[in-house]
Design an enzyme around this catalytic site. Structure first.
Site, mmCIF file in Angstrom:
data_model
loop_
_atom_site.group_PDB
_atom_site.id
_atom_site.type_symbol
_atom_site.label_atom_id
_atom_site.label_comp_id
_atom_site.label_asym_id
_atom_site.label_seq_id
_atom_site.Cartn_x
_atom_site.Cartn_y
_atom_site.Cartn_z
ATOM 1 N N SER A 154 0.819 -1.217 0.000
ATOM 2 C CA SER A 154 0.000 0.000 0.000
ATOM 3 C C SER A 154 0.848 1.260 0.000
ATOM 4 C CB SER A 154 -0.871 -0.018 1.265
ATOM 5 O OG SER A 154 -1.404 1.246 1.512
ATOM 6 N N GLU A 187 0.252 3.558 1.775
ATOM 7 C CA GLU A 187 0.343 3.980 3.183
ATOM 8 C C GLU A 187 1.751 3.727 3.733
ATOM 9 O OE1 GLU A 187 -2.064 5.418 5.345
ATOM 10 O OE2 GLU A 187 -3.175 5.766 3.499
ATOM 11 N N TYR A 224 -1.826 0.103 10.734
ATOM 12 C CA TYR A 224 -2.076 -0.569 9.447
ATOM 13 C C TYR A 224 -0.817 -0.532 8.590
ATOM 14 C CZ TYR A 224 -3.672 -0.929 4.569
ATOM 15 O OH TYR A 224 -3.807 -1.262 3.237
ATOM 16 N N ARG A 241 -4.908 12.591 -1.540
ATOM 17 C CA ARG A 241 -4.684 11.225 -1.979
ATOM 18 C C ARG A 241 -4.614 11.161 -3.501
ATOM 19 N NH1 ARG A 241 -3.785 10.869 2.475
ATOM 20 N NH2 ARG A 241 -4.359 9.351 4.074
HETATM 21 P P1 NDP Z 1 -11.521 -4.662 1.590
HETATM 22 O O1 NDP Z 1 -11.535 -4.169 2.988
HETATM 23 O O2 NDP Z 1 -12.658 -4.339 0.690
HETATM 24 O O3 NDP Z 1 -11.374 -6.265 1.616
HETATM 25 C C1 NDP Z 1 -10.583 -6.925 2.570
HETATM 26 C C2 NDP Z 1 -10.850 -8.408 2.462
HETATM 27 O O4 NDP Z 1 -10.052 -9.101 3.434
HETATM 28 C C3 NDP Z 1 -12.312 -8.809 2.734
HETATM 29 O O5 NDP Z 1 -12.675 -9.814 1.800
HETATM 30 C C4 NDP Z 1 -12.225 -9.383 4.138
HETATM 31 O O6 NDP Z 1 -13.210 -10.334 4.417
HETATM 32 C C5 NDP Z 1 -10.870 -10.069 4.067
HETATM 33 N N1 NDP Z 1 -10.337 -10.425 5.378
HETATM 34 C C6 NDP Z 1 -10.074 -9.612 6.418
HETATM 35 N N2 NDP Z 1 -9.573 -10.322 7.455
HETATM 36 C C7 NDP Z 1 -9.519 -11.616 7.051
HETATM 37 C C8 NDP Z 1 -9.098 -12.822 7.664
HETATM 38 N N3 NDP Z 1 -8.623 -12.858 8.925
HETATM 39 N N4 NDP Z 1 -9.173 -13.979 6.957
HETATM 40 C C9 NDP Z 1 -9.648 -13.969 5.694
HETATM 41 N N5 NDP Z 1 -10.075 -12.866 5.051
HETATM 42 C C10 NDP Z 1 -9.999 -11.696 5.724
HETATM 43 O O7 NDP Z 1 -10.139 -4.177 0.935
HETATM 44 P P2 NDP Z 1 -9.798 -3.828 -0.606
HETATM 45 O O8 NDP Z 1 -10.424 -4.841 -1.467
HETATM 46 O O9 NDP Z 1 -10.037 -2.390 -0.832
HETATM 47 O O10 NDP Z 1 -8.222 -4.016 -0.606
HETATM 48 C C11 NDP Z 1 -7.619 -5.255 -0.949
HETATM 49 C C12 NDP Z 1 -6.206 -5.285 -0.392
HETATM 50 O O11 NDP Z 1 -5.433 -4.224 -0.935
HETATM 51 C C13 NDP Z 1 -6.144 -5.130 1.130
HETATM 52 O O12 NDP Z 1 -5.062 -5.921 1.581
HETATM 53 C C14 NDP Z 1 -5.835 -3.651 1.307
HETATM 54 O O13 NDP Z 1 -5.187 -3.407 2.530
HETATM 55 C C15 NDP Z 1 -4.931 -3.401 0.115
HETATM 56 N N6 NDP Z 1 -4.916 -2.050 -0.406
HETATM 57 C C16 NDP Z 1 -6.078 -1.446 -0.781
HETATM 58 C C17 NDP Z 1 -6.058 -0.193 -1.304
HETATM 59 C C18 NDP Z 1 -7.306 0.477 -1.769
HETATM 60 O O14 NDP Z 1 -7.253 1.666 -2.045
HETATM 61 N N7 NDP Z 1 -8.413 -0.230 -1.895
HETATM 62 C C19 NDP Z 1 -4.785 0.559 -1.457
HETATM 63 C C20 NDP Z 1 -3.616 -0.211 -1.114
HETATM 64 C C21 NDP Z 1 -3.700 -1.458 -0.592
HETATM 65 P P3 NDP Z 1 -14.655 -9.903 5.052
HETATM 66 O O15 NDP Z 1 -15.518 -9.570 3.864
HETATM 67 O O16 NDP Z 1 -15.060 -11.137 5.772
HETATM 68 O O17 NDP Z 1 -14.415 -8.717 5.937
HETATM 69 P P1 GDP Z 2 -6.729 5.685 3.601
HETATM 70 O O1 GDP Z 2 -5.925 6.562 2.714
HETATM 71 O O2 GDP Z 2 -6.489 4.232 3.384
HETATM 72 O O3 GDP Z 2 -6.647 6.046 5.042
HETATM 73 O O4 GDP Z 2 -8.245 5.867 3.083
HETATM 74 P P2 GDP Z 2 -9.523 6.585 3.740
HETATM 75 O O5 GDP Z 2 -10.527 6.716 2.651
HETATM 76 O O6 GDP Z 2 -9.949 5.879 4.980
HETATM 77 O O7 GDP Z 2 -8.988 8.023 4.182
HETATM 78 C C1 GDP Z 2 -8.457 8.937 3.233
HETATM 79 C C2 GDP Z 2 -8.222 10.272 3.914
HETATM 80 O O8 GDP Z 2 -9.488 10.870 4.225
HETATM 81 C C3 GDP Z 2 -7.466 10.188 5.247
HETATM 82 O O9 GDP Z 2 -6.487 11.187 5.254
HETATM 83 C C4 GDP Z 2 -8.522 10.481 6.299
HETATM 84 O O10 GDP Z 2 -8.021 11.121 7.477
HETATM 85 C C5 GDP Z 2 -9.431 11.424 5.529
HETATM 86 N N1 GDP Z 2 -10.779 11.515 6.079
HETATM 87 C C6 GDP Z 2 -11.441 12.644 6.447
HETATM 88 N N2 GDP Z 2 -12.643 12.363 6.937
HETATM 89 C C7 GDP Z 2 -12.771 11.014 6.886
HETATM 90 C C8 GDP Z 2 -13.833 10.132 7.251
HETATM 91 O O11 GDP Z 2 -14.887 10.513 7.721
HETATM 92 N N3 GDP Z 2 -13.618 8.798 7.038
HETATM 93 C C9 GDP Z 2 -12.446 8.332 6.499
HETATM 94 N N4 GDP Z 2 -12.296 7.024 6.286
HETATM 95 N N5 GDP Z 2 -11.433 9.148 6.159
HETATM 96 C C10 GDP Z 2 -11.589 10.477 6.350
#
Ligand code: NDP
Ligand code: GDP
Length: 324
Positions: A126, A128, A150, A218
């Site tokens: 990520s 992050e 995270y 972002r």
């Molecule tokens: P989501 O939160 O939508 O999905 C996370 C998935 O992980 C869900 O299917 C969740 O299952 C599953 N999960 C969580 N804990 C467990 C566990 N203990 N065992 C099995 N499955 C588990 O995330 P995204 O699809 O947005 O992201 C996918 C990946 O990419 C993640 O690793 C995220 O950190 C990373 N990422 C995402 C970004 C983004 O902008 N979307 C940016 C950079 C990295 P359940 O449905 O049961 O909760």
């Molecule tokens: P992240 O980049 O994975 O932390 O994605 P998020 O969508 O959770 O947050 C993006 C940015 O939006 C971060 O800098 C947060 O602090 C900011 N932010 C401001 N208000 C909110 C809120 O109500 N919810 C979330 N999730 N983020 C917020």
């Protein structure tokens, strides 16, 4: 013979999008999900692929369950997308986050090493990791400075992937993906929280939207394009890590303005500040340089910021209007 892929986190945004992408490429897709008391397949249903994916229960924290899945299906490729993925919650649940997001990927790497070490592995790293950014824009050589439990957990997993690659010659790589969104994004993330609220306010179902830091910036891209980059990484001759980003940055404030305007609303009438939504440490600015991915993978983002906002607002307006 069709290739086989195991996708962990298949119930999440990226897992569902990737499963759809791989099915269209002719893959047999095993979607690994964690058991819960209430079924959570709405994204797969939304994309119309629930019956096409072979769903297999597992838990990222239980290496035995991953070993079993590896032995039974012997996939050519593993995409480890499962994680406790929400930065906000990682501050209040740092140990759960460390266990799932940090150690979980090592369970996958070990299971692959023990059962079928020639399986190619993708790990979801990520932007992050860059946290308090050490240079602008960020690329594969930019030093990491994580700013949340995270990000610290993701950093551990990131280096574990490098270590397995170098120690065991395994084909494993990490995509350092910048934020990517879609109508399938979880409602707790700021983009979807905003587009859902704009739609609900427009339909008279909500009258305010509480947000935290509006000044954070972002690099937001469109998720279906980002899952293609994951696949491309595993098709290369040699494994390496890539930054995937649009190269444009926007503030949360700009996202709110654009989303409310797309819904025909003046955001200033509805958005209120909630101090509990500010984070103990913030990532102020992310902007990625994906030129290596363009050069080696032939990958380029296609969807602009304003198109992304429109796609998300349109989808939420449609969904809310059907239920209003
Ligand atoms: P989501 O939160 O939508 O999905 C996370 C998935 O992980 C869900 O299917 C969740 O299952 C599953 N999960 C969580 N804990 C467990 C566990 N203990 N065992 C099995 N499955 C588990 O995330 P995204 O699809 O947005 O992201 C996918 C990946 O990419 C993640 O690793 C995220 O950190 C990373 N990422 C995402 C970004 C983004 O902008 N979307 C940016 C950079 C990295 P359940 O449905 O049961 O909760
Ligand atoms: P992240 O980049 O994975 O932390 O994605 P998020 O969508 O959770 O947050 C993006 C940015 O939006 C971060 O800098 C947060 O602090 C900011 N932010 C401001 N208000 C909110 C809120 O109500 N919810 C979330 N999730 N983020 C917020």
């Amino acid at each position: 013979m069709a290739k086989t892929a195991l996708v962990t986190g298949v119930t999440g945004q990226d897992g569902a999008c990737l499963a759809k992408f791989l099915l269209a490429k002719g893959y047999r897709v095993y979607g690994a999900f964690r058991r819960s008391s209430t079924a959570n397949f709405w994204r797969l249903e939304y994309l119309g692929i629930k019956d096409a994916v072979s769903l297999v229960p597992f838990d990222l924290q239980d290496m035995g369950s991953i070993v079993r899945v590896m032995k039974e299906f012997r996939p050519d490729e593993v995409y480890n997308l499962a994680a406790q993925s929400f930065v906000g919650v990682s501050f209040s649940q740092p140990l759960v986050t460390a266990n799932i997001t940090g150690l979980g990927p090592v369970n996958v790497l070990e299971a692959v090493r023990l059962v079928k070490p020639d399986t190619r592995v993708y790990q979801a790293s990520s932007s992050e990791l860059f946290g308090k950014v050490q240079e602008v824009p960020q690329n594969e050589k930019t030093p990491f400075y994580p700013r949340s439990p995270y990000a610290v957990a993701k950093l551990y997993a990131h280096w574990a992937v490098v270590n397995y690659r170098e120690s065991y010659n395994m084909f494993c790589c990490s995509g350092i993906l910048f934020n990517h969104e879609s109508p399938l994004r979880g409602l707790e993330f700021v983009t979807r929280k905003i587009t859902d609220a704009a739609a609900r306010i427009k339909h008279g179902l909500q009258d305010r939207l509480a947000l935290g830091n509006l000044e954070a910036r972002r690099d937001w891209g469109y998720a279906p394009e980002y899952v293609e980059a994951m696949w491309l990484m595993l098709q290369q001759k040699d494994p390496r890590d890539y930054v995937i980003a649009t190269g444009a940055t926007h503030s949360v404030r700009e996202f709110v303005e654009a989303a409310f305007s797309a819904a025909g609303l003046d955001w200033q009438k509805y958005v209120v500040s909630d101090s509990t939504l500010f984070r103990p440490a913030e990532v102020d600015l992310l902007i990625g340089d994906a030129s290596l991915a363009e050069k080696e993978l032939g990958w380029k983002p296609q969807t602009s910021f304003s198109e992304l906002v429109e796609i998300m607002v349109r989808a939420d307006m449609e969904r809310v209007s059907q239920r209003a």
